[in-house]
Each structure stands twice: as C-alpha cells, then as structure tokens.
Write a protein that holds these residues in place. Structure first.
Motif, PDB file in Angstrom:
ATOM      1  N   ARG A 137       0.819  -1.213   0.000  1.00 50.84           N
ATOM      2  CA  ARG A 137       0.000   0.000   0.000  1.00 50.84           C
ATOM      3  C   ARG A 137       0.857   1.270   0.000  1.00 50.84           C
ATOM      4  NH1 ARG A 137      -5.266   0.775   2.401  1.00 50.84           N
ATOM      5  NH2 ARG A 137      -4.985  -0.979   3.811  1.00 50.84           N
ATOM      6  N   SER A 174       1.786  -7.169  -1.922  1.00 52.01           N
ATOM      7  CA  SER A 174       1.000  -7.555  -0.751  1.00 52.01           C
ATOM      8  C   SER A 174      -0.453  -7.730  -1.178  1.00 52.01           C
ATOM      9  CB  SER A 174       1.070  -6.457   0.315  1.00 52.01           C
ATOM     10  OG  SER A 174       0.335  -5.324  -0.140  1.00 52.01           O
ATOM     11  N   ARG A 175      -1.222  -8.315  -0.305  1.00 48.84           N
ATOM     12  CA  ARG A 175      -2.628  -8.507  -0.648  1.00 48.84           C
ATOM     13  C   ARG A 175      -3.341  -7.179  -0.843  1.00 48.84           C
ATOM     14  NH1 ARG A 175      -7.091 -11.792   2.857  1.00 48.84           N
ATOM     15  NH2 ARG A 175      -7.587  -9.795   3.778  1.00 48.84           N
ATOM     16  N   THR A 176      -2.977  -6.205  -0.020  1.00 47.95           N
ATOM     17  CA  THR A 176      -3.629  -4.908  -0.148  1.00 47.95           C
ATOM     18  C   THR A 176      -3.421  -4.337  -1.549  1.00 47.95           C
ATOM     19  OG1 THR A 176      -3.280  -4.552   2.193  1.00 47.95           O
ATOM     20  CG2 THR A 176      -3.818  -2.615   0.885  1.00 47.95           C
ATOM     21  N   GLN A 187       0.546 -12.003  -5.904  1.00 53.78           N
ATOM     22  CA  GLN A 187       0.415 -11.841  -4.451  1.00 53.78           C
ATOM     23  C   GLN A 187       1.303 -12.811  -3.689  1.00 53.78           C
ATOM     24  OE1 GLN A 187      -3.606 -11.655  -2.771  1.00 53.78           O
ATOM     25  NE2 GLN A 187      -2.848 -12.723  -0.964  1.00 53.78           N
ATOM     26  N   VAL A 188       2.044 -12.259  -2.746  1.00 55.38           N
ATOM     27  CA  VAL A 188       2.909 -13.067  -1.901  1.00 55.38           C
ATOM     28  C   VAL A 188       2.243 -13.217  -0.543  1.00 55.38           C
ATOM     29  CG1 VAL A 188       5.133 -13.109  -0.701  1.00 55.38           C
ATOM     30  CG2 VAL A 188       4.998 -12.278  -3.063  1.00 55.38           C
ATOM     31  N   GLY A 189       2.185 -14.422  -0.015  1.00 56.02           N
ATOM     32  CA  GLY A 189       1.666 -14.580   1.333  1.00 56.02           C
ATOM     33  C   GLY A 189       0.777 -15.773   1.512  1.00 56.02           C
ATOM     34  N   LEU A 190       0.201 -15.801   2.701  1.00 60.09           N
ATOM     35  CA  LEU A 190      -0.612 -16.938   3.112  1.00 60.09           C
ATOM     36  C   LEU A 190      -1.699 -17.282   2.109  1.00 60.09           C
ATOM     37  CD1 LEU A 190      -0.631 -18.691   5.641  1.00 60.09           C
ATOM     38  CD2 LEU A 190      -2.444 -17.263   6.514  1.00 60.09           C
ATOM     39  N   SER A 191      -2.377 -16.277   1.571  1.00 59.20           N
ATOM     40  CA  SER A 191      -3.412 -16.606   0.598  1.00 59.20           C
ATOM     41  C   SER A 191      -2.928 -16.300  -0.816  1.00 59.20           C
ATOM     42  CB  SER A 191      -4.716 -15.878   0.928  1.00 59.20           C
ATOM     43  OG  SER A 191      -4.501 -14.507   1.049  1.00 59.20           O
ATOM     44  N   SER A 251       3.857  -3.432   5.110  1.00 59.72           N
ATOM     45  CA  SER A 251       3.972  -3.377   6.565  1.00 59.72           C
ATOM     46  C   SER A 251       4.603  -4.642   7.142  1.00 59.72           C
ATOM     47  CB  SER A 251       2.599  -3.129   7.197  1.00 59.72           C
ATOM     48  OG  SER A 251       1.703  -4.175   6.868  1.00 59.72           O
ATOM     49  N   GLN A 292       0.640 -12.562   7.683  1.00 62.39           N
ATOM     50  CA  GLN A 292       0.202 -13.321   6.503  1.00 62.39           C
ATOM     51  C   GLN A 292       1.084 -13.022   5.296  1.00 62.39           C
ATOM     52  OE1 GLN A 292      -1.799 -11.191   8.160  1.00 62.39           O
ATOM     53  NE2 GLN A 292      -3.419 -12.421   9.089  1.00 62.39           N
ATOM     54  N   HIS A 293       1.696 -11.876   5.280  1.00 57.99           N
ATOM     55  CA  HIS A 293       2.625 -11.566   4.192  1.00 57.99           C
ATOM     56  C   HIS A 293       3.968 -12.258   4.427  1.00 57.99           C
ATOM     57  CE1 HIS A 293       4.068  -9.348   0.713  1.00 57.99           C
ATOM     58  NE2 HIS A 293       5.214  -9.234   1.370  1.00 57.99           N
ATOM     59  N   ASN A 322      10.320   1.406   4.366  1.00 56.03           N
ATOM     60  CA  ASN A 322       9.028   1.748   4.953  1.00 56.03           C
ATOM     61  C   ASN A 322       9.166   3.040   5.756  1.00 56.03           C
ATOM     62  OD1 ASN A 322       6.599   1.666   6.627  1.00 56.03           O
ATOM     63  ND2 ASN A 322       6.388  -0.429   5.876  1.00 56.03           N
ATOM     64  N   ALA A 367       9.232   5.084   0.182  1.00 57.64           N
ATOM     65  CA  ALA A 367       9.562   4.062  -0.819  1.00 57.64           C
ATOM     66  C   ALA A 367       9.543   4.616  -2.242  1.00 57.64           C
ATOM     67  CB  ALA A 367       8.590   2.891  -0.706  1.00 57.64           C
TER      68      ALA A 367
HETATM   69  C1  LIG Z   1      -6.777 -14.786   6.139  1.00 56.18           C
HETATM   70  C2  LIG Z   1      -5.880 -13.700   5.655  1.00 56.18           C
HETATM   71  C3  LIG Z   1      -5.006 -13.973   4.614  1.00 56.18           C
HETATM   72  C4  LIG Z   1      -4.145 -12.977   4.143  1.00 56.18           C
HETATM   73  N1  LIG Z   1      -3.284 -13.299   3.138  1.00 56.18           N
HETATM   74  C5  LIG Z   1      -2.381 -12.363   2.750  1.00 56.18           C
HETATM   75  C6  LIG Z   1      -1.423 -12.669   1.745  1.00 56.18           C
HETATM   76  O1  LIG Z   1      -1.401 -13.770   1.164  1.00 56.18           O
HETATM   77  N2  LIG Z   1      -0.540 -11.713   1.402  1.00 56.18           N
HETATM   78  C7  LIG Z   1      -0.530 -10.468   1.990  1.00 56.18           C
HETATM   79  O2  LIG Z   1       0.326  -9.653   1.637  1.00 56.18           O
HETATM   80  N3  LIG Z   1      -1.446 -10.162   2.907  1.00 56.18           N
HETATM   81  C8  LIG Z   1      -2.366 -11.070   3.305  1.00 56.18           C
HETATM   82  N4  LIG Z   1      -3.299 -10.717   4.234  1.00 56.18           N
HETATM   83  C9  LIG Z   1      -3.435  -9.281   4.611  1.00 56.18           C
HETATM   84  C10 LIG Z   1      -2.431  -8.829   5.641  1.00 56.18           C
HETATM   85  O3  LIG Z   1      -2.954  -9.075   6.921  1.00 56.18           O
HETATM   86  C11 LIG Z   1      -2.173  -7.331   5.473  1.00 56.18           C
HETATM   87  O4  LIG Z   1      -3.398  -6.650   5.545  1.00 56.18           O
HETATM   88  C12 LIG Z   1      -1.489  -6.946   4.169  1.00 56.18           C
HETATM   89  O5  LIG Z   1      -0.362  -7.756   3.938  1.00 56.18           O
HETATM   90  C13 LIG Z   1      -1.071  -5.498   4.245  1.00 56.18           C
HETATM   91  O6  LIG Z   1      -0.563  -5.066   3.000  1.00 56.18           O
HETATM   92  P1  LIG Z   1       0.386  -3.802   2.958  1.00 56.18           P
HETATM   93  O7  LIG Z   1       1.583  -4.090   3.781  1.00 56.18           O
HETATM   94  O8  LIG Z   1       0.603  -3.466   1.539  1.00 56.18           O
HETATM   95  O9  LIG Z   1      -0.519  -2.650   3.546  1.00 56.18           O
HETATM   96  P2  LIG Z   1      -0.488  -1.914   4.947  1.00 56.18           P
HETATM   97  O10 LIG Z   1      -0.565  -2.862   6.074  1.00 56.18           O
HETATM   98  O11 LIG Z   1      -1.497  -0.840   4.874  1.00 56.18           O
HETATM   99  O12 LIG Z   1       0.950  -1.315   4.998  1.00 56.18           O
HETATM  100  C14 LIG Z   1       1.436  -0.313   4.180  1.00 56.18           C
HETATM  101  C15 LIG Z   1       2.813   0.060   4.717  1.00 56.18           C
HETATM  102  O13 LIG Z   1       3.380   1.023   3.877  1.00 56.18           O
HETATM  103  C16 LIG Z   1       4.014   1.987   4.671  1.00 56.18           C
HETATM  104  N5  LIG Z   1       4.050   3.225   3.894  1.00 56.18           N
HETATM  105  C17 LIG Z   1       3.066   4.117   3.643  1.00 56.18           C
HETATM  106  N6  LIG Z   1       3.487   5.090   2.823  1.00 56.18           N
HETATM  107  C18 LIG Z   1       4.767   4.807   2.543  1.00 56.18           C
HETATM  108  C19 LIG Z   1       5.746   5.409   1.734  1.00 56.18           C
HETATM  109  N7  LIG Z   1       5.503   6.522   1.035  1.00 56.18           N
HETATM  110  N8  LIG Z   1       6.968   4.830   1.678  1.00 56.18           N
HETATM  111  C20 LIG Z   1       7.240   3.697   2.377  1.00 56.18           C
HETATM  112  N9  LIG Z   1       6.362   3.082   3.136  1.00 56.18           N
HETATM  113  C21 LIG Z   1       5.123   3.625   3.218  1.00 56.18           C
HETATM  114  C22 LIG Z   1       3.220   2.078   5.941  1.00 56.18           C
HETATM  115  O14 LIG Z   1       4.050   2.526   7.009  1.00 56.18           O
HETATM  116  C23 LIG Z   1       2.796   0.617   6.119  1.00 56.18           C
HETATM  117  O15 LIG Z   1       3.739  -0.101   6.897  1.00 56.18           O
HETATM  118  C24 LIG Z   1      -4.171 -11.689   4.715  1.00 56.18           C
HETATM  119  C25 LIG Z   1      -5.052 -11.415   5.759  1.00 56.18           C
HETATM  120  C26 LIG Z   1      -5.902 -12.394   6.226  1.00 56.18           C
HETATM  121  C27 LIG Z   1      -6.822 -12.075   7.369  1.00 56.18           C
END
Ligand SMILES: Cc1cc2nc3c(=O)[nH]c(=O)nc-3n(C[C@H](O)[C@H](O)[C@H](O)COP(=O)(O)OP(=O)(O)OC[C@H]3O[C@@H](n4cnc5c(N)ncnc54)[C@H](O)[C@@H]3O)c2cc1C
Ligand SMILES: Nc1ncnc2c1ncn2[C@@H]1O[C@H](COP(=O)(O)O)[C@@H](O)[C@H]1O
Lengths: 263, 325
Positions: free
Chosen positions: B213, B238-240, B252-256, B271, B275-276, B290, B309
């Motif tokens: 994200r 990431s999933r997001t 997508q990398v991770g548990l699902s 983040s 799960q990631h 990050n 990033a």
């Molecule tokens: C059953 C289940 C299965 C799941 N399976 C997966 C899976 O397979 N893969 C997966 O990835 N997730 C999975 N998830 C979701 C997981 O829990 C997280 O929600 C997801 O990985 C978060 O993605 P993210 O890190 O991109 O987003 P966020 O958690 O929102 O993190 C974004 C990060 O970016 C940082 N950031 C923001 N702006 C900047 C910037 N300008 N420069 C640098 N850093 C910045 C923030 O500090 C934050 O740490 C699953 C969840 C469940 C419940």
C-alpha cells in the motif's frame, strides 16, 4: 444439481502475533475460523445455486465437535445443510486418511454432481486433500480453478490458473474442483443468513456411520508420520537506516546490493 | 535396488527449469542410497532430454505421444501408475508447481502411499528412509515427516536447491510400452491462454521486487517493474496492493497468495503483516523500505531503510541508470 463443499476449520490467522523473543508465531488455542481459502469454494457453490434452479449445497467437514461452527458459517451465506465428521478414531489423520474419510462420507451421502474445495488449508498448507478425494472417488479433478466458464447438468468447463497463463478444460460430471482466490469475492452473511445458521441442525457422522474401513482412518490409517517438529526463527537482526534524503538512501541501498554481489 | 525418480515437467515445448532443481535433490538422495536416479517425462514431441542427463539423471523414462500433448490428470496418473508398478522406484519427487501438486496426490492415492507436500529439505535417514522436512502454518512450524509405505513421495518447493551439473550419466533413454487404454481421458482440453506478461512465475524467480500500500498507486508500481527488469527479477505484491487492483492476484505473496524463496526479496511500502511474512520468510536476503520505523517487516529484514519508498526507488533507478552509462 447436488453440490458438496469440503471445508476445514483452522486456527485463526489474523489473531496471531510474533513472539519478540523467540521470533515464532504465537497462536491462541481458542480462536478458530473457517479456512479463508474455503470461503471461495463456499461462495462459488452459492453462486451456482443462484444461477441454477434446484441446486442443493451440502458442506462436509472433518474435525473436532467445535468445527460445527465452520459449517454454520457456510450455512449463513447460503449453503443448505452440513455434516460434521467427528470421531476420536479420525484424529491424527494425514492427507491420505483425511481424503479417504471425506470420500467415504461423500459416497455415504451420495448423489453429488460437483464437489468443491479450497486450494489449500492455511494450517497444513498441503493442497493435497482435494485432488486426493477426487482420486479416491475415481472422478475427474480440476485444480486451481479461477473461473467456472460453463456448467450444465452434464458437464463443466473451467479456467485453471497455472504457471504462465490460464488453461481451459472441460469434463463430464461428477467432478471435483478446487478453487483459487481469483474466482470470486465472498459475501458477508446477512441477518437472515445468520438466523438460519443459528437454528440449523448439523448432522454428525462417526466412523461407523460412514462405513469406513477402520484401518484407513486417523493416525493408524495414515501412511505418513511426523517425526520431528521445530520452530524456525523468523526474525533477522538486520541493519536499519533512517533515510536522511532519498539520494543517500538509494546510495546506501546500492552499496548493500553490491556488498551482496547482486549488482 | 529400486531407484529414485523425479517427475520432469515438459510444457509448451520446453523442459521447465524446476525439473533440474529436482534432479539436484534426487542426485543427493540417489548417491546416499547408492541407487540409480531416473527422470520421467511425459508429453509430445519432447525436446532437450539430454539436459536431464546433464543435470543429474542416469536414465530417462520418456513417454512421447500426441494424445498426452496437454496435461490430462487421468492419463498422466494412469501412465505413471503403470510405470511405478513395473519399475518399482522407492522414492518419487515432483516440484510443488500446479502440475506436481495436482498429479502427485492423484498418483499417491492410486498407489495407496503417503505424500508430503512442499518440502524444503529432503535427506536419507540412518535407516535408509526418506526424511521430508516442510514448513507449515506460514513457515512458523517445520515438520520432518517419514512415509511408512512405498514408494515414498514428496513435492518439493521450487528454488529450494540449485541445479547441479553432472557428467557421470549413463545417458540411457527408456521408452516404455504403454497400453492404449491408459491414454484414454475424461478431460477435453480446450486451450491455453498465455499471460501477456513474459514474467517468470514469481515462485521461480531469483529476485522479487514487491510493493504494498505504501507504493500509493498503480502508477508507482511501474517503477517496481523497472527495477525488477534491471535486477532480472519479477514483481510481487502484498494482498492490499492486489485488492486495490494495482497488480493481478498471481503476483500476491503470502498466506493466501504464493510462497516465494528468492535470493533477494525487496519490500517497498509493505507493513509485513504475519500473513505476508508467511510467503517470503524463506528468502535469502530481505530488504525493506518503509516510512514507519515500527513496521514489522523490519523484523525480518537484513537491511532496512526508514523512508519514503516511492522517492527512494526513483533515486535508486536513477543511480542504477548512471552506473550503466
Ligand atoms: C486470512 C488472511 C489472509 C491474508 N493473506 C495475505 C497474503 O497472502 N498476502 C498479503 O500480503 N497479505 C495477506 N493478508 C493481509 C495482511 O494481513 C495485510 O493486511 C497486508 O499484507 C497489508 O498489505 P500492505 O503491507 O501493503 O498494507 P499496509 O498494512 O497498509 O501497509 C502499508 C505500509 O506502507 C508503509 N508506507 C506508507 N506510505 C509509505 C511510503 N511513502 N513509503 C514507504 N512506506 C510507506 C506504511 O508505514 C505501512 O507499513 C491476509 C489477511 C488475512 C486475514
Ligand atoms: N478435515 C477436512 N474436512 C473437510 N475438508 C477438508 C479437510 N481438510 C482439507 N479439506 C479440504 O481440502 C482442501 C485442501 O486442504 P489441505 O490439503 O489440507 O491443504 C481444503 O481447502 C478443504 O477444502
């Protein structure tokens, strides 16, 4: 059309934390949920039911008595009824014995045109149970299905997500399909679904009721044995830099990549 | 003595490189047991069988027939079943690809034998049996598994071993006779639609450049592709990021999603939710960028930068461009 969905209850993954000291996952014993990847199989079954007249969805799970909650979850979004295969004798089953037990139950209930399951369970993560059930039953197995392109009462045509692209294949029914996350967006149960689930009767099956060969179930019937379990450290103690400005951060990154002989 | 078998993958006219990784595992098992290592390859107009010898096989069983040009699980498993019955291998390994993960459970069920999924380590125990070690529950638990029945079967995670070169091969190709009946299939293969991107599947890549994200939008993801190209890698997410529609689910990398174990994993704006991490913790080298110093991704990083990033990757691309000039 009679549809069977195989679901599993697994430890809840979003409730876990990493133990700072040991670097391993901390799991609370209490929290369990329907395997998130099975939600897609349940949703797909419900969508089929919405399209076709006279479809009936039965969910089957093998697990402890508490796994009836997973069945209720499935019923709350539109499945019709559920069977819980629970018996001390089923305990400790590996994927072979699990598949044997599930297929015995599927045969006992009988008459299914389609068996749906998830790609894999998030605890064991083998993805073996689905294809193995199909093989036990002697029906075609379609794995990694990302779309049901066509479904009639005679045949099913699907899209399979495989390395480098998608493959389209067709088989006559009955068949077993394991689905991937790409296939749909599972719905959230509504109030009437929740009420229906609350009053739903989950039927219990034990080893006798599915007429299982006792030598093929549980730990005793499992061809594999876990001989050792250990917890790897997930944490690393890397160097963390606070970036002063993007240029110098990029420079530091570049130097790190060079030190690792990546560039 | 019954030998060790690997299932080679021949698809779309090429032997998949995972077939060579399998031979590296197979070679170490066969040498310990002092038995022959064979590779089994099914398909049509099979090319480059020689390369299987170069990477460790003593013999190759080849079934080359128009009727099995495409992967038909029933024909493939019936043919393999008949070969196993005839030649009696003690160990069969396949790659944990969609092919291996489909054919192996079907075959092991037919053979009434055990199967261990997605192993990251295989070795021969003191008693001569196969010890199969695999991660479970998102890599948080490792289990070593033994099979009491024969043959002993396992799928192996791609990239868990480097291919070897081998020059002691007997280079024997065996073309077994297969009954017509076994080619009959209930499957009607229609077509294969290749993805537009020419990328390697992320599980097979040496370098994965992943975004979350924190990359803010789809447009910024283009920089990840650019960086991936420069480092001969592929893009993960990431999933997001997938849920936002910035990149297809196959990344997508991770548990699902997919489990990857590249040499280098770079996480930009991810983040590091558990799960990631489940999908990337077995990478050799992890780099994270990050803005949040408390982001859990830093706990699994070898090198981390607290910063923006999108800005850092832009500068990195510039710097890499300068270097090449
Ligand atoms: C059953 C289940 C299965 C799941 N399976 C997966 C899976 O397979 N893969 C997966 O990835 N997730 C999975 N998830 C979701 C997981 O829990 C997280 O929600 C997801 O990985 C978060 O993605 P993210 O890190 O991109 O987003 P966020 O958690 O929102 O993190 C974004 C990060 O970016 C940082 N950031 C923001 N702006 C900047 C910037 N300008 N420069 C640098 N850093 C910045 C923030 O500090 C934050 O740490 C699953 C969840 C469940 C419940
Ligand atoms: N105990 C079980 N009861 C019912 N279905 C199961 C069970 N175990 C596995 N399955 C089904 O098989 C799929 C693959 O599981 P696994 O092989 O354990 O990764 C799951 O997504 C379920 O659909």
């Amino acid at each position: 059309m009679k549809i069977c969905v195989l679901i599993k209850q697994v430890p809840a993954t979003d409730k876990v934390k990493i133990d700072e000291k040991t670097g391993t996952m901390v799991r609370s014993e209490m929290e369990a949920e329907l395997n998130p990847l099975d939600m897609y199989a349940v949703e797909e079954a419900v969508r089929i039911k919405e399209r076709l007249k006279d479809a009936h969805i039965t969910v089957i799970t093998m697990g402890p008595p508490s796994a009836s909650d997973a069945i209720k979850d499935a019923i709350s979004i539109g499945c019709d009824d559920g069977y819980l295969l629970t018996d001390r004798r089923f305990a400790g089953a590996d994927t072979w014995a699990t598949a044997y037990t599930l297929s015995a139950a599927i045969k006992k209930i009988g008459g299914f045109d389609l068996v749906l399951c998830g790609e894999r369970a998030t605890d064991g993560e083998t993805g073996q149970v689905g294809p193995s059930v199909g093989s036990q039953m002697g029906i075609p197995v379609l794995t990694y299905v990302s779309e049901i392109v066509e479904l009639t009462d005679k045949y099913v045509r699907v899209k399979r997500a495989i390395e480098g692209g998608h493959e389209i294949v067709e088989v006559d029914l009955p068949a077993l399909i394991s689905v991937v996350k790409e296939i749909n967006d599972p719905r959230i149960p509504n109030l009437s679904g929740k009420l229906k689930a609350k009053s739903a009767q989950v039927k219990n099956f034990d080893a006798i009721s599915i007429e299982a060969d006792q030598s093929k179930i549980g730990l005793g019937g499992s061809p594999t044995r876990v001989v050792k379990v250990f917890y790897p450290k997930l944490t690393r103690s890397g160097q963390i830099l606070r970036s002063k400005d993007p240029q110098s951060a990029a420079k530091a990154l570049l130097n790190f990549l060079k030190s690792k002989e990546i560039i | 003595m019954p030998g060790v078998w690997t299932l080679a993958e021949f698809r779309e006219g090429v032997i998949n490189s995972v077939s060579y990784e399998l031979l590296a595992w197979g070679r170490s098992l066969a040498d310990t047991l002092n038995v022959e290592l064979s590779s089994v390859v099914l398909g049509y107009e099979i090319k480059d069988v020689e390369t299987l010898f170069d990477h460790g096989a003593d013999t190759v069983y080849k079934v080359d027939d128009k009727r099995i040009e495409h992967f038909l699980p029933d024909s493939y498993s019936n043919i393999l079943f008949s070969l196993v019955k005839k030649y009696d291998p003690q160990i069969i390994i396949a790659s944990a690809t969609t092919y291996g993960r489909t054919i192996m459970p079907i075959l092991s069920t037919k053979l009434n034998t055990g199967l261990t999924a997605d192993c990251t380590k295989l070795e021969i125990g003191e008693d001569g049996t196969l010890l199969q070690t695999r991660p479970a529950i998102g890599g948080n638990v490792m289990a070593t598994i033994r099979t009491q029945t024969r043959p002993q079967m396992a799928t192996v995670r791609p990239r868990s071993k480097k291919p070897i070169s081998y020059d002691k091969s007997q280079r024997k190709v065996i073309v077994p006779e297969i009954e017509d009946e076994l080619f009959k299939s209930a499957y009607r293969w229609i077509k294969f639609e290749r993805d537009e991107s020419t990328d390697l599947p992320i599980q097979e890549a040496d370098v994965v450049i992943a975004g979350g994200r924190g990359m803010k939008d789809e447009k910024n993801f283009e920089m990840l592709y650019e960086l991936a190209k420069k480092l001969n890698g592929v893009v993960g997410a990431s999933r997001t990021a997938v849920d936002m529609g910035w990149i297809p689910y196959s990344h997508q990398v991770g548990l699902s999603g997919k489990t990857v174990s590249p040499h280098l994993y770079m996480a930009f704006g991810i983040s590091g939710a558990i799960q990631h991490i489940a999908g990337m913790s077995s990478s050799d080298i992890v780099i994270a960028v990050n803005t949040d110093p408390d982001a859990p991704i830093f706990n699994v990083a070898d090198f981390g930068i607290i910063g923006d990033a999108t800005e850092i990757i832009r500068e990195l691309l510039k710097a890499l461009g300068d270097e090449n000039e």
